[in-house]
Design a protein around this motif. Sequence first.
Motif, PDB file in Angstrom:
ATOM      1  N   THR A   1      39.157  53.714  46.152  1.00 42.09           N
ATOM      2  CA  THR A   1      40.323  54.226  45.422  1.00 42.09           C
ATOM      3  C   THR A   1      41.592  53.914  46.193  1.00 42.09           C
ATOM      4  O   THR A   1      41.704  54.213  47.371  1.00 42.09           O
ATOM      5  CB  THR A   1      40.237  55.740  45.254  1.00 42.09           C
ATOM      6  OG1 THR A   1      39.936  56.299  46.520  1.00 42.09           O
ATOM      7  CG2 THR A   1      39.169  56.131  44.285  1.00 42.09           C
ATOM      8  N   ASP A   2      42.539  53.319  45.492  1.00 40.87           N
ATOM      9  CA  ASP A   2      43.816  53.057  46.149  1.00 40.87           C
ATOM     10  C   ASP A   2      44.729  54.229  45.875  1.00 40.87           C
ATOM     11  O   ASP A   2      45.365  54.307  44.840  1.00 40.87           O
ATOM     12  CB  ASP A   2      44.425  51.752  45.643  1.00 40.87           C
ATOM     13  CG  ASP A   2      44.533  51.755  44.134  1.00 40.87           C
ATOM     14  OD1 ASP A   2      43.474  51.809  43.482  1.00 40.87           O
ATOM     15  OD2 ASP A   2      45.661  51.750  43.625  1.00 40.87           O
TER      16      ASP A   2
ATOM     17  N   THR B   1      52.978  47.387  37.576  1.00 37.64           N
ATOM     18  CA  THR B   1      52.014  46.310  37.690  1.00 37.64           C
ATOM     19  C   THR B   1      50.654  46.946  37.893  1.00 37.64           C
ATOM     20  O   THR B   1      50.539  47.920  38.636  1.00 37.64           O
ATOM     21  CB  THR B   1      52.323  45.391  38.888  1.00 37.64           C
ATOM     22  OG1 THR B   1      52.573  46.229  40.008  1.00 37.64           O
ATOM     23  CG2 THR B   1      53.491  44.495  38.624  1.00 37.64           C
ATOM     24  N   PRO B   2      49.637  46.418  37.220  1.00 37.80           N
ATOM     25  CA  PRO B   2      48.317  47.020  37.353  1.00 37.80           C
ATOM     26  C   PRO B   2      47.871  47.040  38.811  1.00 37.80           C
ATOM     27  O   PRO B   2      48.130  46.092  39.548  1.00 37.80           O
ATOM     28  CB  PRO B   2      47.410  46.108  36.519  1.00 37.80           C
ATOM     29  CG  PRO B   2      48.278  45.152  35.823  1.00 37.80           C
ATOM     30  CD  PRO B   2      49.661  45.279  36.320  1.00 37.80           C
ATOM     31  N   SER B   3      47.218  48.135  39.194  1.00 37.89           N
ATOM     32  CA  SER B   3      46.720  48.226  40.568  1.00 37.89           C
ATOM     33  C   SER B   3      45.530  47.294  40.747  1.00 37.89           C
ATOM     34  O   SER B   3      44.963  46.798  39.791  1.00 37.89           O
ATOM     35  CB  SER B   3      46.306  49.658  40.859  1.00 37.89           C
ATOM     36  OG  SER B   3      45.203  49.983  40.042  1.00 37.89           O
TER      37      SER B   3
ATOM     38  N   ARG C   1      42.619  48.082  41.673  1.00 34.47           N
ATOM     39  CA  ARG C   1      41.441  48.706  41.084  1.00 34.47           C
ATOM     40  C   ARG C   1      41.380  48.423  39.593  1.00 34.47           C
ATOM     41  O   ARG C   1      40.322  48.136  39.036  1.00 34.47           O
ATOM     42  CB  ARG C   1      41.518  50.217  41.333  1.00 34.47           C
ATOM     43  CG  ARG C   1      40.390  50.994  40.727  1.00 34.47           C
ATOM     44  CD  ARG C   1      39.085  50.717  41.454  1.00 34.47           C
ATOM     45  NE  ARG C   1      37.942  51.234  40.714  1.00 34.47           N
ATOM     46  CZ  ARG C   1      37.003  50.480  40.163  1.00 34.47           C
ATOM     47  NH1 ARG C   1      37.060  49.174  40.265  1.00 34.47           N
ATOM     48  NH2 ARG C   1      36.002  51.021  39.529  1.00 34.47           N
ATOM     49  N   GLU C   2      42.549  48.489  38.939  1.00 36.09           N
ATOM     50  CA  GLU C   2      42.590  48.255  37.506  1.00 36.09           C
ATOM     51  C   GLU C   2      42.232  46.803  37.191  1.00 36.09           C
ATOM     52  O   GLU C   2      41.490  46.527  36.240  1.00 36.09           O
ATOM     53  CB  GLU C   2      43.970  48.605  36.963  1.00 36.09           C
ATOM     54  CG  GLU C   2      44.209  48.292  35.499  1.00 36.09           C
ATOM     55  CD  GLU C   2      43.263  49.015  34.550  1.00 36.09           C
ATOM     56  OE1 GLU C   2      42.697  50.044  34.975  1.00 36.09           O
ATOM     57  OE2 GLU C   2      43.077  48.555  33.418  1.00 36.09           O
TER      58      GLU C   2
ATOM     59  N   ARG D   1      38.665  46.462  37.468  1.00 36.39           N
ATOM     60  CA  ARG D   1      37.997  47.105  36.340  1.00 36.39           C
ATOM     61  C   ARG D   1      38.068  46.222  35.100  1.00 36.39           C
ATOM     62  O   ARG D   1      37.111  46.097  34.353  1.00 36.39           O
ATOM     63  CB  ARG D   1      38.717  48.427  36.071  1.00 36.39           C
ATOM     64  CG  ARG D   1      37.867  49.464  35.454  1.00 36.39           C
ATOM     65  CD  ARG D   1      38.290  50.840  35.870  1.00 36.39           C
ATOM     66  NE  ARG D   1      39.693  51.079  35.675  1.00 36.39           N
ATOM     67  CZ  ARG D   1      40.343  52.096  36.230  1.00 36.39           C
ATOM     68  NH1 ARG D   1      39.706  52.957  37.008  1.00 36.39           N
ATOM     69  NH2 ARG D   1      41.619  52.266  36.021  1.00 36.39           N
TER      70      ARG D   1
ATOM     71  N   VAL E   1      35.505  43.613  35.371  1.00 38.27           N
ATOM     72  CA  VAL E   1      34.166  44.129  35.064  1.00 38.27           C
ATOM     73  C   VAL E   1      33.973  44.279  33.565  1.00 38.27           C
ATOM     74  O   VAL E   1      32.955  43.879  33.007  1.00 38.27           O
ATOM     75  CB  VAL E   1      33.934  45.484  35.763  1.00 38.27           C
ATOM     76  CG1 VAL E   1      32.628  46.104  35.301  1.00 38.27           C
ATOM     77  CG2 VAL E   1      33.936  45.310  37.262  1.00 38.27           C
ATOM     78  N   ARG E   2      34.998  44.842  32.898  1.00 42.05           N
ATOM     79  CA  ARG E   2      34.894  45.008  31.441  1.00 42.05           C
ATOM     80  C   ARG E   2      34.706  43.664  30.762  1.00 42.05           C
ATOM     81  O   ARG E   2      33.892  43.522  29.855  1.00 42.05           O
ATOM     82  CB  ARG E   2      36.159  45.661  30.887  1.00 42.05           C
ATOM     83  CG  ARG E   2      36.232  47.134  31.184  1.00 42.05           C
ATOM     84  CD  ARG E   2      37.138  47.868  30.209  1.00 42.05           C
ATOM     85  NE  ARG E   2      37.412  49.198  30.703  1.00 42.05           N
ATOM     86  CZ  ARG E   2      38.596  49.594  31.179  1.00 42.05           C
ATOM     87  NH1 ARG E   2      39.624  48.774  31.168  1.00 42.05           N
ATOM     88  NH2 ARG E   2      38.757  50.813  31.636  1.00 42.05           N
TER      89      ARG E   2
ATOM     90  N   LEU F   1      31.204  42.486  31.312  1.00 40.75           N
ATOM     91  CA  LEU F   1      30.246  43.210  30.461  1.00 40.75           C
ATOM     92  C   LEU F   1      30.298  42.696  29.027  1.00 40.75           C
ATOM     93  O   LEU F   1      29.274  42.493  28.375  1.00 40.75           O
ATOM     94  CB  LEU F   1      30.550  44.709  30.479  1.00 40.75           C
ATOM     95  CG  LEU F   1      30.246  45.446  31.771  1.00 40.75           C
ATOM     96  CD1 LEU F   1      30.635  46.909  31.647  1.00 40.75           C
ATOM     97  CD2 LEU F   1      28.775  45.319  32.127  1.00 40.75           C
TER      98      LEU F   1
END
Lengths: 247, 296
Positions: B2-3, B19-21, B23-24, B27, B30-31, B34
Amino acid sequence: MSALLEVRGLRKTYGDRLVLDSVDLDVRAHDVVCLIGSSGSGKSTLLRCLDLLEDVDDGTITLGGVEISDPLVDPREVRKRVGMVFQAYNLFPHLSVLDNCTLAPRRVHGDSRAAAEERALGLLDQFGLAEHARKHPDRLSGGQQQRVALVRALCTGPDLLLLDEITAALDPELVGEVLTIVRDLAAAGTTMVLATHEMAFARDVATKVCFLHQGRILEQGPPDQLFTAPREDRTRQFLARVLPTAG
Amino acid sequence: MTDTSPGSATAAGSAAAWTPSLRELERRAVRRRLRRRSLLVASGLVVLVLLALGVAITSSPGWPNVKELFFSWEHAKAVFPDVLDGFWLNVRLFLICEVVILVLGLLVALARVARSPWLAPVRVLAVVYTDLLRGIPTLLLVLMLGFGMPALGLQGVPISGTFWAGVALVLSYSAYVAEVFRAGIDSVHPSQVASAQALGLSRPQALRFVVVPQAVRRVVPPLLNDFVSLQKDTALVSAVAVFDAVFAARDYAAYNFNYTPYVVVAAFFVVLTVPLARFTDWLQRRWLARERAGQL
Ligand SMILES: Nc1ncnc2c1ncn2[C@@H]1O[C@H](COP(=O)(O)OP(=O)(O)OP(=O)(O)O)[C@@H](O)[C@H]1O
Ligand SMILES: [Mg+2]
C-alpha cells in the motif's frame, strides 16, 4: 492496535463526476463510525465501495490486513465478513421473513436449515419480530421491515456492519425503534460504519464521526469534539443547518 | 504494497491534477489481464466445440450423400431467385402482422386487467378469446381461415388466401402476446399503481403512464421470442398455396429431387432473425443502463 478496516486515498468517479476524492478512514474493532454530510456528498458511494459493490478508481481498502480492493480478491469472501443494510430495506418479497434471514447462512455459509433457523428466530425474537417470522415482508410496516433487514445482515455474524441511512425512510416513531437496536448492537461491541442524518444519534453512539463534503472527509474525530468544536468552517455551517439549536 | 498517501484527510488541493497511483496502475493491469484471460478461454472453447462438431459431422459415413442432397451449391444458386421472391412475401407478412399483433395483444391484455364494471363483457370476451385461440394449432387456423373464408363467397370479404392466412397468424399470436403483456403488467409492483393514484392519476392513466411502460420493458425478451416464432410461422401460409419462400423451395425440391432449397430458406430465416435479436438486446441494455445506474 491495528485497524480492522483501513481506507487510503480512495477515489471514485462516475464518468467525469468525481464522487469520492482521497478518502482516508480507519475503523478499529468495536468502533462505531458515523458518516455525516449533506445529500450527495458521497456517503452511500463510500459504503458501496467498502462492500466492493463498486470498483474504485484509486486507493486501497484493507480489511483485517488483506487488501480487498485487489481485483484478485473474491468479493464473496469479503461479503461473508461484512454485512450491509440499505436505505430501501431491499428484502426479497418472494421469501418469508425467516427465509430472508436464513438464505445467506444456508446457501453461502453452508449452515444446516435447523441451525440457521434457530439463530434467525433467536435474533428475530430479540428484535421483537418473532410473530412475523412466517409472514412475507410486504405485510410488515416500514420499521419492521428495516429491523428484518438488520437481522438478515446479522444472521451471518459479520465482523463489520455497513448501514446506509437505515432510518431515512421511516417516520420518527419508527426511527427510535430501529435506532434502539443499533444502539444495542453498538453496546454489544459490533463494529459498524453508518451513514446517517440523525445527528443526535450519531453524537450518542459514535466513537468517531466523519464529515463528508463533496466527496472528501473534511474532518473526522470523536463526536464530542466534532459536534462542539469543529475545526472546519464547512463543518460548522453544516452543523448550524442541521442542528439549529446547537452551539 | 500500500502506498500510504500522506497524513490527514483534511488536506485540500491536489485534486485538480490527479494521476493514478502505482497501486492503481498495477490493479488496472491485473484487471486487464483477467479480462484477457476470460476472453481467451471463451473464444478457445467456442472454436474447439465448433471444430469437434465439424469433424464429427463430416467424418460420418453418410456425409457425401447428405452433402449432395442438402448442400449442393448448384441447386442453391438455381433456387435462390425464387426463394428470394417468396421470402419477400414472408417478410411483408411478418412486418404487417407484427404491428397488428402488438396492438391487438396489448388491447386484449388491458381488457383483462381492467376493473371498470362497464368493461365486464369485454373482459369475458378477452378471456374466451385467449383460451380458445391459444388452444388451436396455428396450422389448423391457417387452413380453416385460408380455405374457409374465401369459400364463403361473401360480398365484400377478401378472397385472397394470403390475407386470411395473415389474419389466422394475427389471431393466434395476439392471444400469446396478450398473455405475455398481462404477465408483465402483473409483475409491476402494486405500490407503483398506488403512488400513481396518490398523484391523482385515474386507474387507466396509471396503467397508461406508469404500469404499461414498465411492463413493456420487462416483456421485451419474451415478446422477441414470440416474434422470432412468428417469423418462422409465416411459413405456414404455404399450406394454403400461397407462393412464399417455403412453397417455392418445396416446389423446386419436388421437381429436382434435391433438398438444398430447404437449407437455403432456413438460412434466409436465420439471417432475418439474428439482427432483430441483437437489436432488442441492445435496446434492453440501454434501458437498464439508464434506469438501474447504481440504484439500490
Ligand atoms: N450510478 C451513478 N452514476 C452517476 N452518478 C452517481 C451514481 N451514484 C451516485 N452518483 C452521484 O454521486 C454523488 C454521491 O452520491 P451518494 O449517493 O453517495 O450521496 P449520499 O451522500 O449518499 O447522499 P444522500 O444523503 O442523499 O443519500 C451524487 O452527486 C450522485 O449524483
Ligand atoms: Mg445515500
